[in-house]
Design a protein around this motif. Sequence first.
Motif, PDB file in Angstrom:
ATOM      1  N   LEU A 133      35.348 -43.013 -78.754  1.00 45.15           N
ATOM      2  CA  LEU A 133      34.011 -43.283 -78.239  1.00 45.15           C
ATOM      3  C   LEU A 133      33.007 -43.409 -79.390  1.00 45.15           C
ATOM      4  N   LEU A 134      33.098 -42.502 -80.362  1.00 43.88           N
ATOM      5  CA  LEU A 134      32.190 -42.523 -81.505  1.00 43.88           C
ATOM      6  C   LEU A 134      32.326 -43.825 -82.298  1.00 43.88           C
ATOM      7  N   ILE A 135      33.543 -44.222 -82.568  1.00 36.01           N
ATOM      8  CA  ILE A 135      33.774 -45.446 -83.338  1.00 36.01           C
ATOM      9  C   ILE A 135      33.306 -46.671 -82.559  1.00 36.01           C
ATOM     10  N   ARG A 136      33.561 -46.714 -81.280  1.00 34.63           N
ATOM     11  CA  ARG A 136      33.113 -47.857 -80.476  1.00 34.63           C
ATOM     12  C   ARG A 136      31.592 -47.960 -80.453  1.00 34.63           C
ATOM     13  N   ILE A 137      30.926 -46.821 -80.336  1.00 34.24           N
ATOM     14  CA  ILE A 137      29.459 -46.832 -80.345  1.00 34.24           C
ATOM     15  C   ILE A 137      28.948 -47.273 -81.716  1.00 34.24           C
ATOM     16  N   CYS A 138      29.553 -46.763 -82.787  1.00 39.93           N
ATOM     17  CA  CYS A 138      29.141 -47.162 -84.139  1.00 39.93           C
ATOM     18  C   CYS A 138      29.391 -48.656 -84.374  1.00 39.93           C
ATOM     19  N   ALA A 139      30.531 -49.156 -83.923  1.00 38.74           N
ATOM     20  CA  ALA A 139      30.839 -50.583 -84.081  1.00 38.74           C
ATOM     21  C   ALA A 139      29.864 -51.435 -83.279  1.00 38.74           C
ATOM     22  N   LEU A 140      29.561 -50.999 -82.076  1.00 43.41           N
ATOM     23  CA  LEU A 140      28.619 -51.730 -81.231  1.00 43.41           C
ATOM     24  C   LEU A 140      27.246 -51.794 -81.884  1.00 43.41           C
ATOM     25  N   LEU A 141      26.773 -50.653 -82.407  1.00 44.95           N
ATOM     26  CA  LEU A 141      25.455 -50.604 -83.051  1.00 44.95           C
ATOM     27  C   LEU A 141      25.426 -51.393 -84.360  1.00 44.95           C
ATOM     28  N   THR A 142      26.502 -51.316 -85.138  1.00 53.05           N
ATOM     29  CA  THR A 142      26.578 -52.072 -86.392  1.00 53.05           C
ATOM     30  C   THR A 142      26.535 -53.562 -86.126  1.00 53.05           C
ATOM     31  N   CYS A 143      27.317 -54.012 -85.168  1.00 50.30           N
ATOM     32  CA  CYS A 143      27.335 -55.435 -84.835  1.00 50.30           C
ATOM     33  C   CYS A 143      26.028 -55.869 -84.182  1.00 50.30           C
ATOM     34  N   LEU A 144      25.429 -54.998 -83.401  1.00 47.03           N
ATOM     35  CA  LEU A 144      24.118 -55.295 -82.830  1.00 47.03           C
ATOM     36  C   LEU A 144      23.117 -55.552 -83.951  1.00 47.03           C
ATOM     37  N   LEU A 145      23.183 -54.727 -84.982  1.00 47.56           N
ATOM     38  CA  LEU A 145      22.322 -54.896 -86.141  1.00 47.56           C
ATOM     39  C   LEU A 145      22.637 -56.211 -86.863  1.00 47.56           C
ATOM     40  N   LEU A 146      23.914 -56.478 -87.125  1.00 45.92           N
ATOM     41  CA  LEU A 146      24.320 -57.661 -87.880  1.00 45.92           C
ATOM     42  C   LEU A 146      24.095 -58.977 -87.141  1.00 45.92           C
ATOM     43  N   PHE A 147      24.287 -58.983 -85.841  1.00 50.10           N
ATOM     44  CA  PHE A 147      24.271 -60.247 -85.105  1.00 50.10           C
ATOM     45  C   PHE A 147      23.013 -60.497 -84.283  1.00 50.10           C
ATOM     46  N   LEU A 148      22.267 -59.449 -83.937  1.00 52.86           N
ATOM     47  CA  LEU A 148      21.073 -59.675 -83.121  1.00 52.86           C
ATOM     48  C   LEU A 148      19.780 -59.145 -83.737  1.00 52.86           C
ATOM     49  N   LEU A 149      19.829 -58.085 -84.520  1.00 48.54           N
ATOM     50  CA  LEU A 149      18.590 -57.486 -85.013  1.00 48.54           C
ATOM     51  C   LEU A 149      18.187 -57.955 -86.415  1.00 48.54           C
ATOM     52  N   LEU A 150      19.147 -58.208 -87.308  1.00 48.27           N
ATOM     53  CA  LEU A 150      18.824 -58.675 -88.655  1.00 48.27           C
ATOM     54  C   LEU A 150      18.608 -60.187 -88.760  1.00 48.27           C
ATOM     55  N   PRO A 151      19.403 -61.016 -88.084  1.00 44.36           N
ATOM     56  CA  PRO A 151      19.193 -62.469 -88.220  1.00 44.36           C
ATOM     57  C   PRO A 151      17.777 -62.949 -87.913  1.00 44.36           C
ATOM     58  N   PRO A 152      17.061 -62.371 -86.942  1.00 42.67           N
ATOM     59  CA  PRO A 152      15.688 -62.837 -86.732  1.00 42.67           C
ATOM     60  C   PRO A 152      14.793 -62.688 -87.967  1.00 42.67           C
ATOM     61  N   LEU A 153      15.113 -61.729 -88.837  1.00 43.86           N
ATOM     62  CA  LEU A 153      14.347 -61.595 -90.080  1.00 43.86           C
ATOM     63  C   LEU A 153      14.560 -62.814 -90.971  1.00 43.86           C
ATOM     64  N   LEU A 154      15.812 -63.287 -91.055  1.00 39.75           N
ATOM     65  CA  LEU A 154      16.117 -64.497 -91.811  1.00 39.75           C
ATOM     66  C   LEU A 154      15.418 -65.704 -91.192  1.00 39.75           C
ATOM     67  N   PHE A 155      15.477 -65.808 -89.867  1.00 31.99           N
ATOM     68  CA  PHE A 155      14.844 -66.947 -89.194  1.00 31.99           C
ATOM     69  C   PHE A 155      13.323 -66.903 -89.350  1.00 31.99           C
ATOM     70  N   SER A 156      12.755 -65.710 -89.357  1.00 33.81           N
ATOM     71  CA  SER A 156      11.313 -65.580 -89.579  1.00 33.81           C
ATOM     72  C   SER A 156      10.943 -66.091 -90.972  1.00 33.81           C
ATOM     73  N   ALA A 157      11.761 -65.719 -91.957  1.00 34.89           N
ATOM     74  CA  ALA A 157      11.477 -66.113 -93.338  1.00 34.89           C
ATOM     75  C   ALA A 157      11.691 -67.612 -93.558  1.00 34.89           C
ATOM     76  N   LYS A 158      12.765 -68.155 -93.032  1.00 33.78           N
ATOM     77  CA  LYS A 158      13.108 -69.557 -93.308  1.00 33.78           C
ATOM     78  C   LYS A 158      12.438 -70.548 -92.360  1.00 33.78           C
ATOM     79  N   GLU A 159      12.188 -70.147 -91.125  1.00 40.10           N
ATOM     80  CA  GLU A 159      11.637 -71.065 -90.124  1.00 40.10           C
ATOM     81  C   GLU A 159      10.153 -70.841 -89.851  1.00 40.10           C
TER      82      GLU A 159
END
Length: 191
Positions: free
Chosen positions: A101-127
Amino acid sequence: LQDIIQAYKSGITLQGNSTSLGRWDFSGSFFFSISTITTIGYGNLSPSTAGGRIFCIFFALFGIPLNLVLLNSIGQLMLSGVQHCAHHLEEKFHWQKKATLLIRICALLTCLLLFLLLPPLLFSAKEGWSYEEGFYYSFITLATVGFGDYVIGMNPDRTYPGWYKNVVSLWILFGMAWLALVIKFCINLLE
Protein backbone atom coordinates in the motif's frame (compact mmCIF):
# COMPACT_ATOMS: atom_id res chain seq x y z
CA LEU A 1 -10.33 34.14 -47.63
CA GLN A 2 -9.75 30.59 -48.88
CA ASP A 3 -6.19 31.52 -49.85
CA ILE A 4 -5.57 32.87 -46.35
CA ILE A 5 -6.97 29.70 -44.77
CA GLN A 6 -4.83 27.52 -47.06
CA ALA A 7 -1.76 29.63 -46.28
CA TYR A 8 -2.42 29.23 -42.55
CA LYS A 9 -2.77 25.45 -42.95
CA SER A 10 0.56 25.48 -44.76
CA GLY A 11 2.18 27.19 -41.79
CA ILE A 12 2.29 30.79 -42.99
CA THR A 13 1.25 33.34 -40.39
CA LEU A 14 0.29 36.97 -40.66
CA GLN A 15 2.26 37.74 -37.52
CA GLY A 16 5.99 38.07 -37.91
CA ASN A 17 8.02 36.88 -40.85
CA SER A 18 8.19 33.19 -40.10
CA THR A 19 6.59 30.21 -41.74
CA SER A 20 5.87 26.65 -40.74
CA LEU A 21 6.05 27.19 -36.96
CA GLY A 22 8.11 24.01 -36.91
CA ARG A 23 5.16 21.98 -38.09
CA TRP A 24 6.94 19.61 -40.42
CA ASP A 25 10.49 19.66 -39.11
CA PHE A 26 11.60 16.58 -37.17
CA SER A 27 10.13 17.73 -33.85
CA GLY A 28 6.82 18.79 -35.40
CA SER A 29 6.55 15.58 -37.40
CA PHE A 30 7.37 13.48 -34.34
CA PHE A 31 4.73 15.35 -32.34
CA PHE A 32 2.19 14.84 -35.15
CA SER A 33 3.02 11.11 -35.22
CA ILE A 34 2.55 10.79 -31.46
CA SER A 35 -0.74 12.72 -31.51
CA THR A 36 -1.93 10.44 -34.34
CA ILE A 37 -1.09 7.07 -32.81
CA THR A 38 -2.34 8.13 -29.37
CA THR A 39 -5.60 9.29 -31.00
CA ILE A 40 -5.30 12.72 -29.36
CA GLY A 41 -5.75 14.56 -32.66
CA TYR A 42 -5.58 18.21 -31.64
CA GLY A 43 -6.88 19.30 -35.03
CA ASN A 44 -4.17 21.91 -35.60
CA LEU A 45 -2.16 19.90 -38.10
CA SER A 46 -3.20 17.43 -40.74
CA PRO A 47 -1.95 16.13 -44.09
CA SER A 48 -2.99 18.35 -46.98
CA THR A 49 -2.31 16.04 -49.95
CA ALA A 50 -4.11 12.87 -51.03
CA GLY A 51 -0.88 10.89 -50.67
CA GLY A 52 -0.31 12.30 -47.20
CA ARG A 53 -3.84 11.41 -46.13
CA ILE A 54 -3.54 7.84 -47.47
CA PHE A 55 -0.20 7.43 -45.71
CA CYS A 56 -1.75 8.81 -42.51
CA ILE A 57 -4.58 6.26 -42.71
CA PHE A 58 -2.14 3.34 -42.98
CA PHE A 59 0.16 4.86 -40.38
CA ALA A 60 -2.75 5.14 -37.94
CA LEU A 61 -4.13 1.72 -38.88
CA PHE A 62 -0.91 0.05 -37.77
CA GLY A 63 0.36 2.71 -35.36
CA ILE A 64 -2.65 2.83 -33.04
CA PRO A 65 -2.61 -0.91 -32.19
CA LEU A 66 1.18 -0.87 -31.85
CA ASN A 67 0.90 2.14 -29.56
CA LEU A 68 -1.64 0.30 -27.41
CA VAL A 69 0.81 -2.58 -27.11
CA LEU A 70 3.59 -0.13 -26.22
CA LEU A 71 1.46 1.68 -23.63
CA ASN A 72 0.47 -1.66 -22.10
CA SER A 73 4.13 -2.69 -21.92
CA ILE A 74 5.17 0.62 -20.36
CA GLY A 75 2.31 0.37 -17.86
CA GLN A 76 3.25 -3.20 -16.97
CA LEU A 77 6.89 -2.14 -16.55
CA MET A 78 5.83 0.66 -14.21
CA LEU A 79 3.59 -1.71 -12.26
CA SER A 80 6.35 -4.31 -12.10
CA GLY A 81 8.73 -1.72 -10.68
CA VAL A 82 6.23 -0.75 -8.01
CA GLN A 83 5.59 -4.40 -7.12
CA HIS A 84 9.34 -5.10 -6.99
CA CYS A 85 9.86 -2.21 -4.55
CA ALA A 86 6.94 -3.39 -2.41
CA HIS A 87 8.29 -6.96 -2.34
CA HIS A 88 11.75 -5.66 -1.35
CA LEU A 89 10.26 -3.64 1.53
CA GLU A 90 8.17 -6.61 2.66
CA GLU A 91 11.28 -8.78 2.88
CA LYS A 92 13.46 -6.14 4.52
CA PHE A 93 11.03 -4.84 7.14
CA HIS A 94 8.69 -7.85 7.35
CA TRP A 95 5.72 -5.71 6.42
CA GLN A 96 2.89 -7.53 4.78
CA LYS A 97 0.23 -5.39 3.18
CA LYS A 98 1.59 -2.10 4.52
CA ALA A 99 4.57 -2.13 2.13
CA THR A 100 2.43 -2.75 -0.93
CA LEU A 101 0.00 0.00 0.00
CA LEU A 102 2.81 2.41 0.92
CA ILE A 103 4.69 1.81 -2.33
CA ARG A 104 1.55 2.14 -4.44
CA ILE A 105 0.68 5.44 -2.77
CA CYS A 106 4.25 6.72 -3.22
CA ALA A 107 4.28 5.64 -6.89
CA LEU A 108 0.90 7.26 -7.48
CA LEU A 109 2.04 10.54 -5.89
CA THR A 110 5.40 10.51 -7.70
CA CYS A 111 3.77 9.96 -11.06
CA LEU A 112 1.10 12.53 -10.25
CA LEU A 113 3.93 14.98 -9.70
CA LEU A 114 5.83 13.94 -12.85
CA PHE A 115 2.89 13.74 -15.25
CA LEU A 116 0.29 16.22 -14.02
CA LEU A 117 1.74 18.70 -11.52
CA LEU A 118 5.22 19.55 -12.90
CA PRO A 119 4.54 19.71 -16.68
CA PRO A 120 2.26 22.76 -16.34
CA LEU A 121 5.31 24.65 -15.04
CA LEU A 122 7.14 23.85 -18.29
CA PHE A 123 4.09 24.84 -20.34
CA SER A 124 3.77 28.08 -18.39
CA ALA A 125 7.40 28.92 -19.12
CA LYS A 126 7.44 27.92 -22.79
CA GLU A 127 3.88 28.80 -23.86
CA GLY A 128 3.07 31.69 -21.54
CA TRP A 129 0.03 29.85 -20.18
CA SER A 130 -1.11 30.08 -16.59
CA TYR A 131 -0.51 27.08 -14.36
CA GLU A 132 -4.22 26.20 -14.56
CA GLU A 133 -4.13 26.29 -18.38
CA GLY A 134 -1.04 24.07 -18.36
CA PHE A 135 -2.72 21.64 -15.96
CA TYR A 136 -5.83 21.59 -18.14
CA TYR A 137 -3.68 20.90 -21.23
CA SER A 138 -1.84 18.13 -19.37
CA PHE A 139 -4.99 16.28 -18.34
CA ILE A 140 -6.86 16.79 -21.63
CA THR A 141 -3.81 15.52 -23.52
CA LEU A 142 -3.10 12.47 -21.35
CA ALA A 143 -6.79 11.55 -21.35
CA THR A 144 -6.58 11.68 -25.20
CA VAL A 145 -9.44 14.16 -25.40
CA GLY A 146 -7.32 16.72 -27.26
CA PHE A 147 -9.80 19.52 -27.89
CA GLY A 148 -7.18 21.59 -29.70
CA ASP A 149 -7.88 24.78 -27.75
CA TYR A 150 -4.38 24.47 -26.27
CA VAL A 151 -1.58 22.98 -28.36
CA ILE A 152 2.12 23.35 -27.65
CA GLY A 153 4.52 25.06 -30.00
CA MET A 154 1.91 27.01 -31.94
CA ASN A 155 2.48 30.60 -30.80
CA PRO A 156 4.23 32.49 -33.64
CA ASP A 157 5.47 35.10 -31.16
CA ARG A 158 7.53 32.55 -29.23
CA THR A 159 10.72 30.72 -30.05
CA TYR A 160 10.73 27.07 -29.02
CA PRO A 161 13.84 24.98 -28.36
CA GLY A 162 14.37 21.96 -30.59
CA TRP A 163 14.01 19.49 -27.72
CA TYR A 164 10.65 20.84 -26.56
CA LYS A 165 8.21 18.90 -28.76
CA ASN A 166 10.30 15.73 -28.48
CA VAL A 167 10.24 15.85 -24.67
CA VAL A 168 6.49 16.57 -24.67
CA SER A 169 5.94 13.65 -27.07
CA LEU A 170 7.74 11.26 -24.70
CA TRP A 171 5.86 12.76 -21.75
CA ILE A 172 2.61 11.96 -23.59
CA LEU A 173 3.57 8.30 -24.08
CA PHE A 174 4.68 7.67 -20.51
CA GLY A 175 1.93 9.85 -19.06
CA MET A 176 -0.75 7.97 -20.97
CA ALA A 177 0.63 4.67 -19.69
CA TRP A 178 0.50 6.00 -16.12
CA LEU A 179 -2.99 7.44 -16.53
CA ALA A 180 -4.17 4.11 -17.97
CA LEU A 181 -2.93 2.41 -14.79
CA VAL A 182 -4.73 4.98 -12.63
CA ILE A 183 -7.95 4.52 -14.62
CA LYS A 184 -7.60 0.73 -14.32
CA PHE A 185 -7.11 1.10 -10.57
CA CYS A 186 -10.22 3.32 -10.35
CA ILE A 187 -12.25 0.82 -12.37
CA ASN A 188 -11.18 -1.98 -10.00
CA LEU A 189 -12.24 0.14 -7.01
CA LEU A 190 -15.60 0.95 -8.58
CA GLU A 191 -16.28 -2.69 -9.49
